[in-house]
Design a protein around this motif. Structure first.
Motif, PDB file in Angstrom:
ATOM      1  N   PHE A 192       0.850  -1.182   0.000  1.00 34.66           N
ATOM      2  CA  PHE A 192       0.000   0.000   0.000  1.00 34.66           C
ATOM      3  C   PHE A 192       0.893   1.242   0.000  1.00 34.66           C
ATOM      4  CE2 PHE A 192      -0.054  -2.741   3.732  1.00 34.66           C
ATOM      5  CZ  PHE A 192       0.866  -2.105   4.551  1.00 34.66           C
ATOM      6  N   GLU A 193       0.297   2.404   0.126  1.00 34.96           N
ATOM      7  CA  GLU A 193       1.024   3.668   0.101  1.00 34.96           C
ATOM      8  C   GLU A 193       1.990   3.770   1.275  1.00 34.96           C
ATOM      9  OE1 GLU A 193      -2.147   3.153   0.060  1.00 34.96           O
ATOM     10  OE2 GLU A 193      -3.062   4.096  -1.697  1.00 34.96           O
ATOM     11  N   GLY A 194       3.152   4.391   1.030  1.00 33.89           N
ATOM     12  CA  GLY A 194       4.148   4.571   2.083  1.00 33.89           C
ATOM     13  C   GLY A 194       4.383   6.036   2.395  1.00 33.89           C
ATOM     14  N   ILE A 195       5.623   6.376   2.705  1.00 28.20           N
ATOM     15  CA  ILE A 195       5.968   7.741   3.110  1.00 28.20           C
ATOM     16  C   ILE A 195       7.126   8.260   2.260  1.00 28.20           C
ATOM     17  CG2 ILE A 195       5.215   7.354   5.486  1.00 28.20           C
ATOM     18  CD1 ILE A 195       8.210   7.112   6.231  1.00 28.20           C
ATOM     19  N   SER A 196       7.432   9.534   2.414  1.00 31.38           N
ATOM     20  CA  SER A 196       8.585  10.125   1.738  1.00 31.38           C
ATOM     21  C   SER A 196       9.797  10.089   2.674  1.00 31.38           C
ATOM     22  CB  SER A 196       8.292  11.572   1.334  1.00 31.38           C
ATOM     23  OG  SER A 196       8.351  12.422   2.482  1.00 31.38           O
ATOM     24  N   ARG A 197      10.973  10.364   2.101  1.00 35.17           N
ATOM     25  CA  ARG A 197      12.190  10.355   2.926  1.00 35.17           C
ATOM     26  C   ARG A 197      12.197  11.498   3.940  1.00 35.17           C
ATOM     27  NH1 ARG A 197      15.053  10.306   6.152  1.00 35.17           N
ATOM     28  NH2 ARG A 197      17.169   9.523   6.404  1.00 35.17           N
ATOM     29  N   LYS A 198      11.501  12.559   3.641  1.00 29.47           N
ATOM     30  CA  LYS A 198      11.477  13.716   4.533  1.00 29.47           C
ATOM     31  C   LYS A 198      10.379  13.616   5.596  1.00 29.47           C
ATOM     32  CE  LYS A 198      13.288  16.900   1.022  1.00 29.47           C
ATOM     33  NZ  LYS A 198      13.043  18.160   0.286  1.00 29.47           N
ATOM     34  N   ASP A 199       9.613  12.560   5.562  1.00 21.77           N
ATOM     35  CA  ASP A 199       8.515  12.398   6.518  1.00 21.77           C
ATOM     36  C   ASP A 199       9.069  12.290   7.934  1.00 21.77           C
ATOM     37  OD1 ASP A 199       6.347  11.053   8.113  1.00 21.77           O
ATOM     38  OD2 ASP A 199       5.352  11.082   6.172  1.00 21.77           O
ATOM     39  N   PRO A 200       8.518  13.025   8.888  1.00 24.02           N
ATOM     40  CA  PRO A 200       9.009  12.953  10.273  1.00 24.02           C
ATOM     41  C   PRO A 200       8.824  11.574  10.905  1.00 24.02           C
ATOM     42  CG  PRO A 200       6.989  14.277  10.120  1.00 24.02           C
ATOM     43  CD  PRO A 200       7.464  14.049   8.723  1.00 24.02           C
ATOM     44  N   ASP A 201       8.001  10.734  10.287  1.00 29.52           N
ATOM     45  CA  ASP A 201       7.796   9.382  10.813  1.00 29.52           C
ATOM     46  C   ASP A 201       8.759   8.366  10.202  1.00 29.52           C
ATOM     47  OD1 ASP A 201       5.766   9.930  12.634  1.00 29.52           O
ATOM     48  OD2 ASP A 201       4.192   9.776  11.122  1.00 29.52           O
ATOM     49  N   PHE A 202       9.790   8.831   9.506  1.00 33.77           N
ATOM     50  CA  PHE A 202      10.720   7.915   8.847  1.00 33.77           C
ATOM     51  C   PHE A 202      11.362   6.937   9.833  1.00 33.77           C
ATOM     52  CE2 PHE A 202      15.160   6.944   7.825  1.00 33.77           C
ATOM     53  CZ  PHE A 202      14.991   6.241   6.638  1.00 33.77           C
ATOM     54  N   PHE A 203      11.817   7.431  10.973  1.00 28.79           N
ATOM     55  CA  PHE A 203      12.538   6.576  11.924  1.00 28.79           C
ATOM     56  C   PHE A 203      11.601   5.588  12.614  1.00 28.79           C
ATOM     57  CE2 PHE A 203      14.951  10.504  11.462  1.00 28.79           C
ATOM     58  CZ  PHE A 203      16.157   9.980  11.015  1.00 28.79           C
ATOM     59  N   SER A 258       9.526  -7.557   4.512  1.00 32.71           N
ATOM     60  CA  SER A 258       8.804  -6.307   4.273  1.00 32.71           C
ATOM     61  C   SER A 258       9.820  -5.196   4.066  1.00 32.71           C
ATOM     62  CB  SER A 258       7.887  -5.959   5.459  1.00 32.71           C
ATOM     63  OG  SER A 258       8.657  -5.645   6.616  1.00 32.71           O
ATOM     64  N   THR A 259       9.417  -4.170   3.340  1.00 35.09           N
ATOM     65  CA  THR A 259      10.301  -3.032   3.117  1.00 35.09           C
ATOM     66  C   THR A 259       9.463  -1.819   2.727  1.00 35.09           C
ATOM     67  OG1 THR A 259      12.301  -2.284   1.951  1.00 35.09           O
ATOM     68  CG2 THR A 259      10.660  -3.425   0.635  1.00 35.09           C
ATOM     69  N   PHE A 260      10.089  -0.654   2.731  1.00 36.36           N
ATOM     70  CA  PHE A 260       9.396   0.543   2.265  1.00 36.36           C
ATOM     71  C   PHE A 260      10.351   1.402   1.452  1.00 36.36           C
ATOM     72  CE2 PHE A 260      11.322   1.700   6.211  1.00 36.36           C
ATOM     73  CZ  PHE A 260      11.491   3.077   6.250  1.00 36.36           C
ATOM     74  N   THR A 261       9.791   2.196   0.555  1.00 32.69           N
ATOM     75  CA  THR A 261      10.587   2.987  -0.381  1.00 32.69           C
ATOM     76  C   THR A 261      10.358   4.472  -0.107  1.00 32.69           C
ATOM     77  OG1 THR A 261       8.789   2.856  -2.006  1.00 32.69           O
ATOM     78  CG2 THR A 261      10.535   1.208  -2.160  1.00 32.69           C
ATOM     79  N   PRO A 262      11.136   5.068   0.781  1.00 32.38           N
ATOM     80  CA  PRO A 262      10.953   6.487   1.118  1.00 32.38           C
ATOM     81  C   PRO A 262      11.647   7.385   0.108  1.00 32.38           C
ATOM     82  CG  PRO A 262      12.669   5.551   2.485  1.00 32.38           C
ATOM     83  CD  PRO A 262      12.199   4.445   1.588  1.00 32.38           C
ATOM     84  N   GLY A 312       6.424   7.001  -1.263  1.00 31.84           N
ATOM     85  CA  GLY A 312       6.684   5.759  -1.965  1.00 31.84           C
ATOM     86  C   GLY A 312       5.708   4.668  -1.579  1.00 31.84           C
ATOM     87  N   ALA A 313       6.213   3.445  -1.437  1.00 34.27           N
ATOM     88  CA  ALA A 313       5.359   2.295  -1.141  1.00 34.27           C
ATOM     89  C   ALA A 313       5.844   1.583   0.113  1.00 34.27           C
ATOM     90  CB  ALA A 313       5.368   1.325  -2.321  1.00 34.27           C
ATOM     91  N   PHE A 314       4.962   0.795   0.691  1.00 33.21           N
ATOM     92  CA  PHE A 314       5.295  -0.130   1.769  1.00 33.21           C
ATOM     93  C   PHE A 314       4.739  -1.478   1.330  1.00 33.21           C
ATOM     94  CE2 PHE A 314       5.369  -2.463   5.606  1.00 33.21           C
ATOM     95  CZ  PHE A 314       6.151  -1.794   6.533  1.00 33.21           C
ATOM     96  N   TYR A 315       5.588  -2.514   1.298  1.00 34.54           N
ATOM     97  CA  TYR A 315       5.082  -3.789   0.790  1.00 34.54           C
ATOM     98  C   TYR A 315       5.822  -4.982   1.392  1.00 34.54           C
ATOM     99  CZ  TYR A 315       9.137  -3.626  -2.365  1.00 34.54           C
ATOM    100  OH  TYR A 315      10.413  -3.561  -2.877  1.00 34.54           O
ATOM    101  N   PHE A 360      -5.489  -3.371   0.742  1.00 28.51           N
ATOM    102  CA  PHE A 360      -4.162  -3.394   0.151  1.00 28.51           C
ATOM    103  C   PHE A 360      -4.242  -3.755  -1.332  1.00 28.51           C
ATOM    104  CE2 PHE A 360      -5.227  -7.329   2.383  1.00 28.51           C
ATOM    105  CZ  PHE A 360      -5.206  -8.251   1.345  1.00 28.51           C
ATOM    106  N   ILE A 361      -3.085  -3.676  -1.999  1.00 30.65           N
ATOM    107  CA  ILE A 361      -2.957  -4.163  -3.369  1.00 30.65           C
ATOM    108  C   ILE A 361      -2.182  -5.474  -3.319  1.00 30.65           C
ATOM    109  CG2 ILE A 361      -1.941  -3.738  -5.650  1.00 30.65           C
ATOM    110  CD1 ILE A 361      -2.338  -0.756  -5.162  1.00 30.65           C
ATOM    111  N   LEU A 362      -2.715  -6.485  -3.971  1.00 23.43           N
ATOM    112  CA  LEU A 362      -2.097  -7.810  -3.976  1.00 23.43           C
ATOM    113  C   LEU A 362      -1.732  -8.193  -5.403  1.00 23.43           C
ATOM    114  CD1 LEU A 362      -1.406 -10.546  -2.579  1.00 23.43           C
ATOM    115  CD2 LEU A 362      -3.766 -11.238  -3.076  1.00 23.43           C
ATOM    116  N   SER A 363      -0.454  -8.440  -5.625  1.00 24.75           N
ATOM    117  CA  SER A 363       0.045  -8.868  -6.936  1.00 24.75           C
ATOM    118  C   SER A 363       0.643 -10.259  -6.801  1.00 24.75           C
ATOM    119  CB  SER A 363       1.090  -7.874  -7.456  1.00 24.75           C
ATOM    120  OG  SER A 363       1.650  -8.327  -8.678  1.00 24.75           O
TER     121      SER A 363
END
Length: 437
Positions: free
Chosen positions: A271-282, A316-320, A325-328, A428-431
């Motif tokens: 599903f949808e993730g966050i950006s690298r500048k997001d304060p919730d990154f850590f 699992s991983t995310f692309t900030p 980006g995405a979280f999947y 979520f999106i399932l592929s």
């Protein structure tokens, strides 16, 4: 037993030659030039090698046509104003140089590595390639042909297909929704002039970030800057970066590709993730580590792989990115286990949202992320490529020093809030790529 192994692992980290303290006390300099370029510099004389990287704010985000960013970067070494592709190759071999080109969704990074002995020759060639490429027609056609064959070959890989379909559905027509290299069916629309246009528009010094790391003192650095960077003028066009528009979903969206030649399924669920500048990154980093980013110690690996034996691999991983980006989660499993594995994954996602982390899980996650951070910058090459990113993502020159602090500040409550914000276990999106009924 696993916990014992975990603490042994942390002990080994504490004994590692490149200590956390060494990383924190890294004394690099940042130099702002009057032509708009930035230079990061770190002196290291332990071995006679110099690394130079340049981060160029040009990527698929800036493309008018897919593959422009990728081919522009890769064609830089295929001919310049004074050198043919063969002559460039000969010089790289003769002087034992390495010139790497990496195209990211947000930027392009070129890296030179050279011995101190051939520093002048290496820099001369590097800036010749960076400043005066000619993109010969025959080289363009050759690279397009190679790329087309490579992309078609990649289309046979189940993991590649599963990811491609997932990102396409999540991001739609946004550049994050297609492979960085482009798509084979659209290469026919690309011309040499598209590459020239992309280069002339975005390869300008005023927003480039250079990084010098290695056996080069400040006097020599100043001479090289004055010779190669300062005389270079030109301003990049403002990047017209458009954020992705995520489609709202009220139930899971399933994408299934039937591959009867396979015996296992490759699953990408996200599903949808966050950006690298997001304060919730850590907080997201810690949550991801516990959920599925921590290898065999993570919840998903313990539940699905270790306890039930239903997955060959799971993480699992995310692309900030610069933008959200995405979280999947990706799982490889026997085809007949697909539905059961998807159910177990969504259950773990639900548990993360509803129950959060335990104090012990958070403590172990923090210990690992802080302890492993020096491995990201434990060589001169890694440092050299990391320094420009600190500027690009506006992390601050004290980021390395403060990273442990950022991690330690995250609380159980932060993890709970972030999991509720990000994890979408209901729609979520399932592929899935594999044999289907």
């Amino acid at each position: 037993m696993k916990r014992k192994i975990f603490y042994i692992f942390l002990f080994l980290f504490s004994c590692f030659n490149y200590s956390i303290a060494g990383a924190i006390n890294m004394e690099f300099k940042t130099i702002k030039l009057n032509n708009g370029a930035t230079v990061k510099y770190l002196y290291r004389d332990n071995i006679p090698i110099v690394y130079l990287s340049v981060l160029i704010p040009a990527s698929p985000l800036d493309e008018e046509k897919p593959s422009q960013a990728y081919l522009t970067a890769h064609l830089l070494t295929h001919g310049t104003k004074n050198l043919s592709a063969r002559e460039i190759e000969d010089k790289i071999d003769f002087f034992a140089l390495s010139i790497e080109k990496k195209v990211h969704y947000d930027y392009t990074l070129l890296t030179l590595s050279t011995t101190k002995r051939y520093l002048s020759e290496g820099l001369e060639l590097f800036f010749e390639i960076l400043k005066t490429p000619t993109f010969p027609e025959e080289e363009f056609k050759k690279e397009v042909s190679i790329l087309e064959k490579s992309l078609k070959q990649m289309e046979e890989d189940p993991s590649y297909i599963a990811h491609k379909n997932f990102f396409k559905k999540l991001f739609g027509e946004h550049p994050y929704g297609r492979p960085i290299e482009g798509e084979p069916e659209k290469l026919k629309d690309l011309t040499r002039q598209d590459i020239v246009k992309f280069y002339e528009k975005f390869y300008k010094p005023n927003r480039m970030i250079f990084s010098f790391v290695g056996d080069i003192d400040e006097k020599e650095l100043k001479d090289k800057i004055e010779k190669y960077i300062l005389p270079w003028q030109g301003e990049i066009y403002d990047r017209q970066i458009v954020p992705p528009v995520f489609q709202k979903r009220d139930k899971p969206l399933e994408l299934k590709i039937n591959r009867k030649d396979l015996t296992q399924s490759t699953i990408v669920l996200g599903f949808e993730g966050i950006s690298r500048k997001d304060p919730d990154f850590f907080a997201t980093s810690l949550m991801n580590y516990v959920l599925g980013g921590g290898g065999l110690t993570s919840r998903l690996a313990k539940k699905v792989r270790e306890e039930k034996g239903l997955a060959y691999s799971i993480y699992s991983t995310f692309t900030p990115y610069l933008l959200n980006g995405a979280f999947y989660i990706e799982v490889k499993t026997k085809a007949e286990n697909t539905d059961n594995v998807v159910k177990m994954v969504t259950e773990e996602l639900k548990n993360m949202v509803n129950k959060g982390l335990t104090e012990e899980e958070l403590k172990e996650a923090k210990a690992f992320l802080v302890g492993s951070f020096p491995l990201r910058i434990d060589t001169m090459k890694k440092i050299n490529e990391f320094l420009p990113l600190m500027d690009f993502y506006q992390l601050g020159d004290d980021y390395i020093k403060r990273y442990p602090e950022y991690i330690e500040k995250v609380s159980i409550e932060d993890i709970k809030r972030v999991s509720e914000r990000i994890i979408n276990y209901k729609s979520f999106i399932l592929s899935v790529v594999g044999p289907t009924n």
